[in-house]
Write an enzyme that holds these catalytic residues in place. Structure first.
Site, PDB file in Angstrom:
ATOM      1  N   ASP A  26      -0.632   1.412  -4.400  1.00 47.22           N
ATOM      2  CA  ASP A  26      -1.582   0.401  -4.874  1.00 47.22           C
ATOM      3  C   ASP A  26      -2.920   1.027  -5.282  1.00 47.22           C
ATOM      4  OD1 ASP A  26      -2.541   0.753  -2.260  1.00 47.22           O
ATOM      5  OD2 ASP A  26      -3.160  -1.345  -2.097  1.00 47.22           O
ATOM      6  N   SER A  70       0.827  -1.215   0.000  1.00 42.82           N
ATOM      7  CA  SER A  70       0.000   0.000   0.000  1.00 42.82           C
ATOM      8  C   SER A  70       0.863   1.267   0.000  1.00 42.82           C
ATOM      9  CB  SER A  70      -0.962  -0.046   1.179  1.00 42.82           C
ATOM     10  OG  SER A  70      -1.933   0.950   1.040  1.00 42.82           O
TER      11      SER A  70
HETATM   12 MG    MG Z   1      -3.298   1.692  -0.503  1.00 42.08          MG
END
Ligand code: MG
Length: 453
Positions: free
Chosen positions: A241, A95
């Site tokens: 992401d 992330s």
């Molecule tokens: Mg993320």
């Protein structure tokens, strides 16, 4: 450092995340999935291909079929898991974490992330280490699927609240900072379909992040500058992401990530034909979302922090829109996960309605400001501190679903323990920054007083 949490595992490469660890976690997930096919995607991190390959071979050896969709946003993995009728999905990503990190996010067949119970089952498998590997000739198959991003873009364009024609007519100039991450191809592809002139800033998905990857104002100075230089209508930034979206106005000002959801809520609630519509967000998301809901006679429900909590509640109550204040917009008309492509389409629709620039349209939204603080509580029990505070403020509107949130008419303070450090996080919101800060400071003092007793 290796962190196991409800959103999967994240770790630094080399010292914590090793090939053997990837095999162990992938096998534990494969054991949970049992059989069928797994959709596999990854963000652009330089470690991603190797980790993804190790996970794929491990799962194939367990008899599972792999559908690899390559470098994509995590929401694309969620969407494709659901649309392809797969048994589960696996996203190789850390992330918003910096370059040395990577990790795994687990997705169930509905496209939702695994919930706490399901993650616990995977971790239990990992601890037991009893995954069964197949004999020669019984391995699963592997295939690479190229059209996942196209399908995701088409899916977003078909959301009924997005007026593609109206957006195309405006020919917006948009600068995109995808931090060379998993959104580097998907975001420009979507915006081009929406008739935008796209100025790509950091859109080479090579995993070399040109700045600290979390889309916070201090990391987006390039974007703010480029929007002004290019005389663009707006700038968009995503994390590696690409589930979170931050927005910069035409003057190069960063709009708080909280407002991505506020704009999306305005777009959906102003158009929905659903009777008694519901919007779902978390307890720490701005009051501006509640004010938009009130404006349209909608209910605003609030859950514990965490995408899965919001998504599950949205499913349960058939919410028309939802998400989290960190730039994560969730549209059930696409799929039940935070999605920067959905967010971007919503923001462009928000802007397309009339000719006012984004700065003006933003200023017309309900305005609140947040302060985010933390305090060390080493050696003290965080739950006992929060219980004592709740007793002291019992006459106020207290919510204990996730830590302690105390709401006042035009402000609130939310205090939560951390799962990784001996601290309490103290978030507060009020009409302006000064008031939000003062409220946060007041509760830091309250916590100190309790610790001294
Ligand atoms: Mg993320």
């Amino acid at each position: 450092m290796l962190i196991e949490s409800i959103s999967g595992i994240r770790a630094t490469i080399g010292d914590s995340l090793t090939p053997a660890k990837v095999v162990e976690y992938a096998a534990a997930f494969g054991q949970w999935a049992e059989k069928g096919s797994i959709v596999l995607g990854r963000d652009s991190r330089v470690s991603g291909k190797v980790i993804s390959d190790i996970a794929a071979r491990t799962l194939q050896w367990m008899g599972l079929d792999l559908i690899d969709i390559g470098i994509v946003p995590t929401p694309t993995v969620q969407l494709m898991t659901e649309k392809l009728g797969a048994r589960a999905g696996l996203a190789v990503t850390a992330s918003h974490n910096p370059f040395p990190w990577n990790g795994l996010k687990f997705i169930e067949k509905t496209g939702l992330f695994l919930d706490a119970e399901q993650v616990a089952a995977v971790l239990k498998n990992k601890k037991a280490g009893k995954a069964l590997f197949k004999a020669a000739g019984e391995f699963g198959e592997y295939r690479f699927k190229e059209d996942a991003i196209d399908r995701h873009v088409e899916n977003v364009l078909s959301i009924p609240y997005i007026d593609v024609k109206a957006i195309r007519a405006r020919k917006f100039r948009v600068v995109i900072d995808a931090v060379n991450g998993g959104g580097s191809l998907a975001l420009p592809a979507l915006l081009e379909k929406l008739g935008c002139k796209v100025i790509k800033l950091h859109c080479s998905p090579d995993g070399y992040f040109p700045h600290t990857p979390e889309p916070l104002p201090e990391n987006l100075t390039d974007l703010m500058k480029t929007v002004k230089e290019e005389k663009a209508d707006l700038g968009l930034a995503v994390d590696p992401d690409a589930d979170r979206l931050a927005v910069v106005d035409e003057k190069g000002n960063y709009l708080s990530e909280e407002y991505t959801l506020v704009m999306a809520a305005e777009v959906v609630l102003s158009q929905t034909q659903v009777k008694d519509p519901i919007i779902v967000t978390n307890l720490s998301t701005t009051l501006a979302v509640s004010r938009i809901a009130e404006k349209y006679g909608a209910a605003c429900l609030r859950t514990a922090i965490g995408e899965i909590n919001v998504a599950k509640k949205m499913k349960e109550v058939a919410a028309v829109i939802g998400g989290e204040g960190n730039g994560g917009v969730i549209s059930p008309d696409s799929h039940l996960g935070r999605d920067s492509l959905v967010g971007a389409a919503m923001v462009l629709h928000f802007l397309a309605g009339d000719k006012r620039p984004l700065s003006e349209k933003y200023a017309a939204l309900p305005q609140y400001r947040m302060a985010k603080k933390k305090i060390g509580i080493a050696g003290k029990d965080p739950d006992a501190i929060l219980t004592a505070l709740k007793l002291k403020f019992a006459a106020e509107d207290c919510n204990t679903v996730d830590g302690l949130k105390i709401s006042f008419p035009e402000s609130w303070v939310h205090m939560r323990k951390s799962n990784t450090e001996p601290i309490l996080r103290v978030y507060s919101e009020a009409a302006d920054s000064e008031a939000a800060n003062a409220l946060g400071e007041r509760f830091l003092d309250e916590i100190k007083n309790i610790m001294e007793q």
